[in-house]
Design an enzyme around this catalytic site. Structure first.
Site, mmCIF file in Angstrom:
data_model
loop_
_atom_site.group_PDB
_atom_site.id
_atom_site.type_symbol
_atom_site.label_atom_id
_atom_site.label_comp_id
_atom_site.label_asym_id
_atom_site.label_seq_id
_atom_site.Cartn_x
_atom_site.Cartn_y
_atom_site.Cartn_z
ATOM 1 N N THR A 149 -5.810 -1.200 -3.170
ATOM 2 C CA THR A 149 -4.916 -2.348 -3.319
ATOM 3 C C THR A 149 -4.527 -2.948 -1.973
ATOM 4 O O THR A 149 -4.242 -4.136 -1.881
ATOM 5 C CB THR A 149 -3.655 -1.906 -4.106
ATOM 6 O OG1 THR A 149 -4.070 -1.577 -5.419
ATOM 7 C CG2 THR A 149 -2.608 -2.988 -4.175
ATOM 8 N N SER A 152 -10.024 3.053 -5.816
ATOM 9 C CA SER A 152 -10.137 4.492 -5.510
ATOM 10 C C SER A 152 -10.451 5.333 -6.746
ATOM 11 O O SER A 152 -10.755 6.521 -6.614
ATOM 12 C CB SER A 152 -8.898 5.013 -4.796
ATOM 13 O OG SER A 152 -7.827 5.204 -5.680
ATOM 14 N N THR A 159 -4.354 3.864 -3.783
ATOM 15 C CA THR A 159 -3.301 4.880 -3.936
ATOM 16 C C THR A 159 -3.568 5.853 -5.084
ATOM 17 O O THR A 159 -3.022 6.943 -5.101
ATOM 18 C CB THR A 159 -1.929 4.213 -4.167
ATOM 19 O OG1 THR A 159 -1.988 3.429 -5.362
ATOM 20 C CG2 THR A 159 -1.525 3.357 -2.985
ATOM 21 N N ASP A 160 -4.434 5.450 -6.028
ATOM 22 C CA ASP A 160 -4.594 6.283 -7.232
ATOM 23 C C ASP A 160 -5.172 7.671 -6.948
ATOM 24 O O ASP A 160 -4.793 8.640 -7.597
ATOM 25 C CB ASP A 160 -5.469 5.562 -8.268
ATOM 26 C CG ASP A 160 -4.724 4.424 -8.950
ATOM 27 O OD1 ASP A 160 -3.488 4.346 -8.779
ATOM 28 O OD2 ASP A 160 -5.364 3.622 -9.659
HETATM 29 C C1 SIN Z 1 -6.773 1.997 -6.176
HETATM 30 O O1 SIN Z 1 -6.348 3.149 -6.189
HETATM 31 O O2 SIN Z 1 -7.817 1.670 -5.589
HETATM 32 C C2 SIN Z 1 -6.041 0.920 -6.919
HETATM 33 C C3 SIN Z 1 -4.588 1.132 -6.937
HETATM 34 C C4 SIN Z 1 -3.940 1.111 -5.587
HETATM 35 O O3 SIN Z 1 -4.545 1.113 -4.523
HETATM 36 O O4 SIN Z 1 -2.675 1.087 -5.584
#
Ligand code: SIN
Length: 327
Positions: free
Chosen positions: A12, A59, A92-93
């Site tokens: 993100t 991710s 973040t995932d």
């Molecule tokens: C991801 O994990 O690539 C999408 C969600 C995020 O980065 O918050």
């Protein structure tokens, strides 16, 4: 100024949408890292930064192949006397998994910081630029040396071993529940209050040299009336290890006990973790009484990583148990 390399993988922090109010329906992994860095003017005053676009993915699509490449690249860079630290941008995932993997295989005391964002770069007020600025602040700091791979978002510093994503949408999502942050970053200064106590990075015995894929390890989620069909299917498919996200203290029904016992007798190592989210999973006696490995306080997804690395060395449950008490 110190020399910092930013390795970008997407997420993100590199997300984009045509609607600046869009916080959910955007696309992750769109904006190139060179463009993101170029747009954060204050970065130019704190480090000489070079960037490498390792991947450009959500991710959820992170995989072992990228992990191996990332770890090799970080080790090579940190071996160079003209590189002082590495920052990895990441969705973040699954950030906590990549961070813990790197914590076990990077061979350096130099800072390695994972960073991401909860809002896409096109949001009215994206969190990515400040998070990235803080991550570089951390990477140039001598205070961040020897503390293992760190995760920094929302002005906080976390240990990769303990950190987890705790909220699906809020910026204040990365925490080490009950154990707490290692520190904060305030006004471009890291403030550390704790140290990771488990072995990591330069003291870790794990290495990825010569490994092209991990022994397969899957996670089975515990629940009422579990009849073991998923565990049996995984064993039939040839997994080398299973992590059970068990009940309470890694507990399981008699049915699951019997199922896992049979599976472990076939040579699959079973680790008891917990779905409780916090606390230590302890052993239930000797290996004669409890043949499974206790995950300590590792989450099921982190226990999977340690078990995969452990299985590159041994499939002896007693030896693997020692590794779980150590890392
Ligand atoms: C991801 O994990 O690539 C999408 C969600 C995020 O980065 O918050």
């Amino acid at each position: 100024m110190k020399n910092i390399v930013i390795l970008a993988t997407g997420g993100t922090i590199a997300g984009a949408s045509s609607d600046p109010t869009d916080m959910v329906g955007y696309y992750a992994g769109i904006v190139p890292i060179a463009e993101i860095v170029e747009n954060i003017e204050p970065l130019k005053n704190i480090a000489n930064i070079t960037t490498e676009q390792i991947a450009q993915i959500d991710s959820a699509d992170m995989d072992h192949k990228i992990w191996f490449y990332l770890a090799e690249r970080i080790n090579a860079l940190l071996n160079q006397s003209d590189v002082d630290g590495v920052v990895v941008t990441h969705g973040t995932d699954t950030m906590e998994e990549t961070a813990y993997f790197l914590n076990l295989v990077v061979k350096s005391q130099k800072p390695v910081v994972l960073v991401g964002a909860m809002r896409p770069s096109t949001a009215i007020s994206p969190d990515g630029p400040m998070n990235l600025y803080n991550a570089v602040i951390l990477a140039v700091s001598s205070d961040a040396w020897g503390k293992g791979v760190l995760v920094s978002l929302n002005d906080t510093i976390n240990s990769s071993r303990e950190v987890t994503k705790t909220n699906t949408a809020l910026q204040d999502t990365f925490k080490a529940p009950e154990l707490g942050y290692l520190g904060y970053i305030v006004d471009a200064h890291p403030h550390f209050y704790r140290m990771p106590t488990r072995k990591h990075t330069y003291l870790s015995e794990f290495a990825i040299e010569g490994i092209t894929e991990f022994p397969q390890v899957e996670i089975i989620y515990g629940h009422v009336n579990d009849n073991g069909i998923l565990a049996k299917a995984a064993a039939d498919a040839g997994v080398k290890g299973l992590v059970y996200a068990g009940l309470g203290n890694g507990n399981m029904s008699q049915t699951m006990q019997d199922t896992f016992q049979k599976i472990q007798d076939q040579g699959v190592v079973v680790v008891r973790s917990t779905r409780a989210g916090n606390g230590v999973v302890t052993r239930n006696g000797s290996f004669a009484e409890d043949p499974f490995v206790a995950a300590d306080n590792l989450s099921p997804q982190k226990a999977r990583i340690l078990l995969m690395l452990a299985l590159t060395k041994t499939n002896n449950a007693r030896e693997i148990q020692e590794l779980f008490w150590t890392y």
